[in-house]
Design a protein around this motif. Structure first.
Motif: not given
Length: 286
Positions: A267-277
């Motif tokens: 969630f720190a490295d790829e925040q946007e993708k994590t939240l989208q999933f």
């Protein structure tokens, strides 16, 4: 600050976001997500501010496990996987909630899986981020450090495996030295500035020096009938992709995604993708 007396301990929790909103003249009940940190010994602050925007879509209930973060310290014998799961259930009851979503990262994912094996009737959905279903992750992590670690990193990692940290400061030194392993952003020098937070070394020692060496939820996961989202980081050193794949194979109604540019702190490295999933999963299940 909000506390609840849970199973003989004073636990901190925090709520972000309203439970209902008005849309097109109708009352909309938002999903409620309990968010459980890793460690053992971490705190809910590790999720902030990365998860803040998720409160637009759900009501977030952050929990500091007993002896961790802002929660009250307890006797070391109560720092166990089973107790952490029972505390989640007791807090759910104390807050008067029915079915919840449960999100756990790293060790928090292990707590979430233990909860699901006991209380899946109270779950609307399960979200497992960069975690492992059994003790087998330890040997894989040890092999990684032996192959890629510096002298200092190996020194501090040995303290982790032995559960032998002697102070909060020493544990803080461990995380500082191994930060590039935990996050690709940290490894590249692009990590977000973080405040100094509590590192609870006693719960961590109890876990890595004790029960985490033998815990095994694999066979029990096959009985979990809850819709589940599993997210893993391609470069995760401590709960690698293979461990998360194992969870996906075991839980019948699960979805599995790998974040290709992430390590353990997805969630720190790829925040946007994590939240989208996460948002897509909520939209589908809720």
């Amino acid at each position: 600050m909000m506390f609840a007396n849970i199973n003989g301990a004073k636990l901190f929790y925090d709520v972000d976001g309203a439970s209902v909103r008005i849309a097109n003249g109708k009352i909309v009940h938002k999903p409620v997500i309990f968010i459980v940190h890793g460690g053992p010994g971490g705190s809910h602050l590790g999720f902030k501010p990365y998860f803040d925007s998720l409160a637009d879509h759900a009501q977030l209930v952050y929990v500091d496990q007993r002896g961790c973060g802002f929660s009250e310290e307890d006797q070391p014998e109560n720092y166990t996987l089973d107790q952490n799961a029972e505390d989640i259930e007791a807090l759910r009851k104390a807050l008067g909630l029915e079915k919840i979503y449960l999100l756990g990262h790293s060790y928090g994912g292990m707590v979430a899986m233990r909860y699901a094996t006991r209380y899946q009737k109270n779950l609307k959905g399960l979200l497992l981020l960069a975690t492992a279903p059994s003790y087998r992750f330890l040997n894989k992590a040890k092999e990684y450090v032996e192959m890629h670690g510096s002298v200092k990193q190996k020194y501090y990692a040995e303290k982790l495996w032995a559960g032998s940290f002697q102070s909060e400061e020493e544990l803080g030194d461990y995380f500082k030295e191994l930060a590039p392993f935990y996050s690709t952003a940290a490894a590249s020098g692009n990590a977000m500035a973080r405040p100094k937070t509590k590192h609870s070394y006693v719960p961590l020692n109890k876990g890595f020096g004790g029960f985490m060496r033998e815990f095994d939820l694999r066979d029990q996961l096959e009985k979990v009938d809850t819709r589940t989202l599993i997210l893993a980081g391609r470069h995760d050193w401590i709960t690698p992709v293979s461990e998360n794949e194992e969870i996906h194979r075991r839980i019948p109604h699960s979805e599995f995604q790998v974040l290709e540019r992430s390590s353990h702190r997805i969630f720190a490295d790829e925040q946007e993708k994590t939240l989208q999933f996460i948002q897509d999963f909520l939209n589908e299940v809720h």
